[in-house]
Design an enzyme around this catalytic site. Structure first.
Site, PDB file in Angstrom:
ATOM      1  N   PRO A 187       0.818  -1.200   0.000  1.00 29.71           N
ATOM      2  CA  PRO A 187       0.000   0.000   0.000  1.00 29.71           C
ATOM      3  C   PRO A 187       0.856   1.255   0.000  1.00 29.71           C
ATOM      4  O   PRO A 187       1.776   1.379   0.805  1.00 29.71           O
ATOM      5  CB  PRO A 187      -0.788  -0.105   1.309  1.00 29.71           C
ATOM      6  CG  PRO A 187      -0.546  -1.471   1.822  1.00 29.71           C
ATOM      7  CD  PRO A 187       0.740  -1.913   1.270  1.00 29.71           C
ATOM      8  N   GLU A 188       0.532   2.158  -0.884  1.00 23.21           N
ATOM      9  CA  GLU A 188       1.197   3.448  -0.931  1.00 23.21           C
ATOM     10  C   GLU A 188       0.180   4.494  -0.491  1.00 23.21           C
ATOM     11  O   GLU A 188      -0.900   4.147  -0.020  1.00 23.21           O
ATOM     12  CB  GLU A 188       1.712   3.713  -2.355  1.00 23.21           C
ATOM     13  CG  GLU A 188       2.617   2.591  -2.862  1.00 23.21           C
ATOM     14  CD  GLU A 188       3.113   2.813  -4.281  1.00 23.21           C
ATOM     15  OE1 GLU A 188       3.279   3.988  -4.678  1.00 23.21           O
ATOM     16  OE2 GLU A 188       3.335   1.827  -4.997  1.00 23.21           O
TER      17      GLU A 188
END
Length: 298
Positions: free
Chosen positions: A2-3
């Site tokens: 996840p960014e």
DNA sequence: ACAGGATCCTGGGGGC
DNA sequence: TGCCCCCAGGATCCTG
């Protein structure tokens, strides 16, 4: 995995389901979470009310009514979800925090690269970010600041985007997508990038992140939001994961190289090595020993 | 100081 | 089927 866009989506999903809720029992799984979570923290949580849910870089921050902050990092495979207590418990669930409505906050992380930390005060949280030298949010980054940051390093722009001290929240997907958007070769040395190109890149990062947030992030294999739904931005990737496929702008095959230890995707024609004053350095083909197809040679 | 590589984990996929 | 290798949205050590 996840960014920033994925983390932002999780926070937005969790906020209405957590803020105002009181925490109950805390159950820890048997395996440690990068040694950050301390079992003792579990005893401090019951009875506390969640007063806020926010994001900083790739960190999820839950403010509690005693001034403490519960922080989560999702690493590569982390999931943070509010689910009914009756929902079957998936494997690799490391932390469960009961809520006052028959639901619980569940932290699941297959690879255990993620982290959960309790900060007793906002000051401690700030000190933590200071120590880590966490960079500014991309949306707050000024043109002048960004230019100075680029000028101070010999690394390539891809490595700079991945460095959380330079700018917070960008990871491998959005670094590649932003570089394509800015038409910058990922192997360009940051200090050699012209002022115009630096500004293109800064804006491209913001543009790409905003687009991805609008689509609730990218789901490739593990990521889901705080309510369990996948994102949709993976359908709009211009370069990431598109090795050998035609560039959506010019039809040239998308290439893949390894930079800063990470897979790096770009269009050799739209992101040429030789922009004036932008000299790309080292880049090796991805191919390892085993006949892995080298994207550069279609 | 700086950049690259190894490392932490688990699971999935491809080749043989 | 099974084994082995490579790969993966991240970050942190260690090395030269």
């Amino acid at each position: 995995m996840p960014e920033l866009p994925e983390v932002e989506t999780v926070v937005r999903d969790l906020r209405p389901r957590l803020v105002g809720r009181r925490m109950g029992s805390v159950i820890c799984g048997p395996k440690p979470l990068r040694r950050r979570w301390q079992r003792a923290w579990g005893r401090q949580l019951p009875g506390r009310r969640v007063v806020s849910a926010a994001r900083r870089g790739k960190w999820i921050l839950l403010g509690l009514d005693d001034g403490a902050v519960l922080a989560f990092h999702l690493g590569m495979t982390g999931r943070l979800q509010v689910q009914p207590r009756s929902t079957p418990l998936p494997r690799h669930t490391h932390l469960r925090i009961g809520l006052d409505n028959d639901h619980e906050l569940r932290f699941r992380d297959i690879r255990r690269f993620g982290a959960a930390v309790r900060f007793a005060h906002a000051d401690e949280l700030e000190a933590f970010f200071r120590t880590a030298r966490l960079g500014p949010e991309p949306f707050d980054l000024t043109a002048a600041d960004w230019r100075q940051r680029l000028a101070r390093t010999r690394r390539c722009v891809k490595a700079v985007l991945l460095d959380q001290r330079m700018v917070a929240g960008v990871g491998n997907i959005y670094a590649d997508e932003a570089l394509f958007e800015a038409r910058l070769h990922p192997a360009c040395r940051a200090r050699d990038v012209s002022a115009a190109a630096a500004e293109r890149l800064r804006r491209a990062v913001v543009t790409v992140l905003r687009r991805a947030i609008d689509r609730r992030g990218s789901s490739i294999r593990d990521y889901v939001g705080g309510l369990g739904q996948p994102g949709a931005y993976q359908d709009e990737f211009r370069v990431y994961g598109r090795v050998g496929q035609p560039c959506l702008r010019c039809r040239a095959p998308i290439a893949r190289i390894r930079l800063a230890g990470r897979s790096t995707h770009f269009c050799p024609r739209c992101q040429p090595a030789g922009h004036p004053g932008e000299v790309p350095t080292h880049h090796r083909p991805m191919a390892r020993r085993r006949g892995v197809k080298s994207a550069t040679v279609g």
